[in-house]
Design a protein around this motif. Structure first.
Motif, PDB file in Angstrom:
ATOM      1  N   GLN A   1       0.589  -1.198  -0.041  1.00 53.06           N
ATOM      2  CA  GLN A   1      -0.055   0.126   0.241  1.00 53.06           C
ATOM      3  C   GLN A   1       1.026   0.792  -0.113  1.00 53.06           C
TER       4      GLN A   1
ATOM      5  N   VAL B   1      -7.619   2.643   1.760  1.00 55.26           N
ATOM      6  CA  VAL B   1      -7.451   2.265   2.982  1.00 55.26           C
ATOM      7  C   VAL B   1      -7.648   2.703   4.160  1.00 55.26           C
TER       8      VAL B   1
ATOM      9  N   ASP C   1      -3.995   2.557  12.118  1.00 52.87           N
ATOM     10  CA  ASP C   1      -4.350   1.385  10.045  1.00 52.87           C
ATOM     11  C   ASP C   1      -3.868   0.611  10.482  1.00 52.87           C
TER      12      ASP C   1
ATOM     13  N   ARG D   1      -5.560  -3.017   9.857  1.00 49.73           N
ATOM     14  CA  ARG D   1      -4.915  -4.557   8.364  1.00 49.73           C
ATOM     15  C   ARG D   1      -4.938  -5.871   8.869  1.00 49.73           C
ATOM     16  N   ASP D   2      -4.066  -5.677  10.319  1.00 49.09           N
ATOM     17  CA  ASP D   2      -3.367  -7.073  10.383  1.00 49.09           C
ATOM     18  C   ASP D   2      -4.426  -7.614  12.063  1.00 49.09           C
TER      19      ASP D   2
END
Length: 348
Positions: free
Chosen positions: A124, A217, A335, A339-340
């Protein structure tokens, strides 16, 4: 632990291995291809074992493939700023400049600075950096064309002052006026204007693509006052994975907003502006800071508090940028956790 420093170029990469006290153990030159990178890894493992740390000069365009190949092979990689490599080379007893000398300086810089940011895969941030870099190039080309066009228009009629030529309104107005002019100068001015119009279309298209990517995102940076889509994309792209920084202070130093102590004796506590770090990140934080100063809110309140405490306007602005670096760091970390899931579990 053996450290392998890499001096990267378009066609070849030069590697130099040093031991824990900086003594040179060997060097190797390979082609700047995945096959060449694998050859370098096999050479290092055969000669020095598996306890390796790779230092790569931070030239992202030339070192990106090397970093990916090293990380895919399970190697530990850190990025060494070019300025730090040059300082290490200048302090060495060996004079001159060559690829092996530069690679050895990279390796010794890794030994000297144990907290360098590690390299990591982050598609990203890589995509956003490529897009923002592309937009910067197009904007620079348009600015150069606008400057040339203004001189041509001045030669045709000094009283004719074009407006903001990055807007469609003023482009159309100047196009209509140039049609009434004749001669080579008017012809060249028309060609420059056509280039400006074409570049504006490309810039707008890239900006829309950047905005769409940032919204996908879902970055928390967009919730920070003064941070629009383009600035958020610049921050994400230049950060290249916030997890590689061990603390918000390390991130601030990377962004060039961590103050540098300059005191001695009775003037203890004095600091000065840092001229190091990533200047693109620094500029992004600067834009956010200027926007927050102009409007009522936490940023303006923080800035005015520093002014009241006796700081100059420049000093207060530097304090605000350091404060914003901390805010940006934690928002980027949020963020990353979203995402993880594994990071979210570890943080809990």
């Amino acid at each position: 632990m053996v450290v392998v420093g890499a001096d990267v170029h378009k066609r070849t990469h030069t590697f130099v291995a040093v031991d824990e006290v900086g003594r040179k153990l060997g060097h190797k030159v390979v082609m700047a291809t995945s096959a060449g990178h694998l050859e370098a890894i096999m050479w290092a493992r055969k000669q020095f074992g598996v306890e390796l740390k790779w230092g790569v000069e931070d030239c992202r365009n030339m070192s990106a493939r090397l970093e990916r190949d090293l990380l895919t092979a399970g190697q530990k990689v850190v990025r060494v700023p070019t300025k730090l490599m040059a300082q290490t080379r200048a302090s060495a007893r060996t004079r001159g400049k060559s690829d092996p000398i530069d690679a050895e300086a990279v390796a010794r810089a890794v030994l000297r600075e144990p907290d360098l940011p590690v390299a990591s895969h982050d598609e990203q941030s890589r995509e956003l950096k490529l897009l923002t870099d592309r937009r910067d190039v197009l904007v620079a080309q348009r600015t150069a064309a606008i400057n040339r066009l203004r001189w041509l228009v001045h030669e045709l009629d000094p009283e004719q002052i074009p407006g903001a030529l990055h807007t469609v309104k003023h482009q159309q107005a100047l196009t209509a006026w140039l049609i009434t002019q004749s001669g080579l100068v008017a012809e060249l001015a028309g060609e420059e204007l056509a280039d400006i119009i074409a570049l504006t279309v490309k810039i707008t298209a890239v900006a829309k693509r950047i905005g769409s990517r940032v919204r996908q995102v879902g970055s928390e940076l967009l919730g920070l006052y003064g941070c629009g889509e383009l600035t958020a994309a610049k921050i994400i792209g230049e950060t290249a994975g916030v997890s590689r920084f061990r603390s918000e202070a390390a991130f601030a130093r990377h962004a060039g907003v961590a103050p540098i102590p300059v005191w001695s004796g009775d003037n203890a506590g004095r600091v000065r502006l840092s001229r190091c770090g990533n200047r693109q990140l620094n500029a992004a934080l600067h834009r956010i800071a200027l926007t927050q100063i102009r409007q009522p809110g936490p940023g303006q309140t923080y800035y005015q508090t520093k002014i009241t405490a006796g700081k100059t306007k420049k000093e207060a602005l530097r304090y605000l940028k350091r404060f914003l670096a901390r805010t940006v760091f934690y928002r980027l970390h949020n963020d990353a956790r979203h995402r993880d899931p594994s990071q979210r579990t570890a943080a809990a």
